[in-house]
Design a protein around this motif. Structure first.
Motif, PDB file in Angstrom:
ATOM      1  N   VAL A 229       0.883  -1.129   0.099  1.00 42.54           N
ATOM      2  CA  VAL A 229      -0.154  -0.002  -0.084  1.00 42.54           C
ATOM      3  C   VAL A 229       0.869   1.361   0.029  1.00 42.54           C
ATOM      4  O   VAL A 229       0.888   2.250  -0.788  1.00 42.54           O
ATOM      5  CB  VAL A 229      -1.117   0.064   1.216  1.00 42.54           C
ATOM      6  CG1 VAL A 229      -1.838   1.413   1.259  1.00 42.54           C
ATOM      7  CG2 VAL A 229      -1.948  -1.019   1.082  1.00 42.54           C
ATOM      8  N   LYS A 230       1.747   1.477   1.157  1.00 50.25           N
ATOM      9  CA  LYS A 230       2.602   2.680   1.295  1.00 50.25           C
ATOM     10  C   LYS A 230       3.479   2.785  -0.055  1.00 50.25           C
ATOM     11  O   LYS A 230       3.848   1.851  -0.628  1.00 50.25           O
ATOM     12  CB  LYS A 230       3.412   2.578   2.480  1.00 50.25           C
ATOM     13  CG  LYS A 230       2.528   2.642   3.517  1.00 50.25           C
ATOM     14  CD  LYS A 230       3.777   2.720   4.955  1.00 50.25           C
ATOM     15  CE  LYS A 230       2.827   3.341   6.167  1.00 50.25           C
ATOM     16  NZ  LYS A 230       3.938   3.331   7.292  1.00 50.25           N
ATOM     17  N   ASN A 231       3.673   4.125  -0.517  1.00 47.92           N
ATOM     18  CA  ASN A 231       4.370   4.435  -1.806  1.00 47.92           C
ATOM     19  C   ASN A 231       3.854   3.897  -2.983  1.00 47.92           C
ATOM     20  O   ASN A 231       4.215   4.078  -4.031  1.00 47.92           O
ATOM     21  CB  ASN A 231       5.876   3.825  -1.633  1.00 47.92           C
ATOM     22  CG  ASN A 231       6.427   4.750  -0.355  1.00 47.92           C
ATOM     23  OD1 ASN A 231       6.146   5.648   0.026  1.00 47.92           O
ATOM     24  ND2 ASN A 231       7.129   3.722   0.349  1.00 47.92           N
ATOM     25  N   LEU A 232       2.538   3.172  -3.006  1.00 49.08           N
ATOM     26  CA  LEU A 232       2.003   2.453  -4.337  1.00 49.08           C
ATOM     27  C   LEU A 232       0.679   3.239  -4.532  1.00 49.08           C
ATOM     28  O   LEU A 232       0.411   3.353  -5.741  1.00 49.08           O
ATOM     29  CB  LEU A 232       1.931   1.220  -4.103  1.00 49.08           C
ATOM     30  CG  LEU A 232       3.101   0.240  -4.127  1.00 49.08           C
ATOM     31  CD1 LEU A 232       2.786  -1.163  -3.726  1.00 49.08           C
ATOM     32  CD2 LEU A 232       3.963   0.417  -5.167  1.00 49.08           C
ATOM     33  N   PHE A 233      -0.029   3.815  -3.698  1.00 48.06           N
ATOM     34  CA  PHE A 233      -1.109   4.449  -3.800  1.00 48.06           C
ATOM     35  C   PHE A 233      -1.034   5.847  -3.173  1.00 48.06           C
ATOM     36  O   PHE A 233      -0.515   6.179  -2.209  1.00 48.06           O
ATOM     37  CB  PHE A 233      -2.264   3.772  -3.226  1.00 48.06           C
ATOM     38  CG  PHE A 233      -2.498   2.489  -3.522  1.00 48.06           C
ATOM     39  CD1 PHE A 233      -3.286   2.231  -4.699  1.00 48.06           C
ATOM     40  CD2 PHE A 233      -1.891   1.370  -2.996  1.00 48.06           C
ATOM     41  CE1 PHE A 233      -3.596   1.096  -5.345  1.00 48.06           C
ATOM     42  CE2 PHE A 233      -2.316   0.107  -3.596  1.00 48.06           C
ATOM     43  CZ  PHE A 233      -3.145   0.030  -4.607  1.00 48.06           C
ATOM     44  N   LYS A 234      -1.888   6.922  -4.039  1.00 46.66           N
ATOM     45  CA  LYS A 234      -1.980   8.222  -3.304  1.00 46.66           C
ATOM     46  C   LYS A 234      -2.506   8.349  -2.139  1.00 46.66           C
ATOM     47  O   LYS A 234      -3.463   7.510  -1.991  1.00 46.66           O
ATOM     48  CB  LYS A 234      -2.629   9.036  -4.330  1.00 46.66           C
ATOM     49  CG  LYS A 234      -2.155   9.452  -5.855  1.00 46.66           C
ATOM     50  CD  LYS A 234      -2.623  10.190  -6.671  1.00 46.66           C
ATOM     51  CE  LYS A 234      -2.066  10.418  -8.072  1.00 46.66           C
ATOM     52  NZ  LYS A 234      -2.784  11.065  -8.911  1.00 46.66           N
ATOM     53  N   PHE A 235      -2.448   9.328  -1.354  1.00 44.26           N
ATOM     54  CA  PHE A 235      -3.064   9.337   0.075  1.00 44.26           C
ATOM     55  C   PHE A 235      -3.193  10.596   0.444  1.00 44.26           C
ATOM     56  O   PHE A 235      -2.848  11.651   0.136  1.00 44.26           O
ATOM     57  CB  PHE A 235      -2.232   8.380   1.254  1.00 44.26           C
ATOM     58  CG  PHE A 235      -0.907   9.175   1.318  1.00 44.26           C
ATOM     59  CD1 PHE A 235      -0.981   9.808   2.492  1.00 44.26           C
ATOM     60  CD2 PHE A 235       0.336   8.721   0.608  1.00 44.26           C
ATOM     61  CE1 PHE A 235       0.500  10.457   2.946  1.00 44.26           C
ATOM     62  CE2 PHE A 235       1.579   9.541   0.962  1.00 44.26           C
ATOM     63  CZ  PHE A 235       1.461  10.220   2.019  1.00 44.26           C
ATOM     64  N   GLU A 236      -3.966  10.648   1.583  1.00 49.04           N
ATOM     65  CA  GLU A 236      -4.308  11.742   2.167  1.00 49.04           C
ATOM     66  C   GLU A 236      -4.340  11.439   3.855  1.00 49.04           C
ATOM     67  O   GLU A 236      -5.100  10.652   4.123  1.00 49.04           O
ATOM     68  CB  GLU A 236      -5.390  12.802   1.865  1.00 49.04           C
ATOM     69  CG  GLU A 236      -6.697  12.014   1.590  1.00 49.04           C
ATOM     70  CD  GLU A 236      -7.818  12.868   0.877  1.00 49.04           C
ATOM     71  OE1 GLU A 236      -8.869  12.865   1.303  1.00 49.04           O
ATOM     72  OE2 GLU A 236      -7.700  13.148  -0.180  1.00 49.04           O
TER      73      GLU A 236
END
Length: 70
Positions: free
Chosen positions: A60-67
């Motif tokens: 998940v981390k560093n693979l999908f945009k997040f807020e």
């Protein structure tokens, strides 16, 4: 959206909003992040993962945009 408590040294709870395709993760420091455009299958794989923290770090981390939510 309902969050599900999980047993993890890194994560308190996770949830998935199928309408917007977002994964919500509440970490043990009470911060909540919303990861965008995450396939629902990935959420179900996360729930079945032996280590939730390792799964999030790898998939998940560093693979999908997040807020940050909170």
């Amino acid at each position: 959206m309902k969050m599900q408590k999980v047993e993890s040294s890194m994560v308190k709870a996770v949830g998935y909003d199928s309408e917007e395709g977002s994964l919500h993760v509440k970490f043990n420091n009470d911060s909540i992040y919303k990861y965008l455009e995450v396939p629902e299958a990935l959420f179900h794989s996360l729930l079945g993962a032996e280590s939730k923290g390792k799964y999030i770090n790898k998939n998940v981390k560093n693979l999908f945009k997040f807020e940050k939510v909170e």
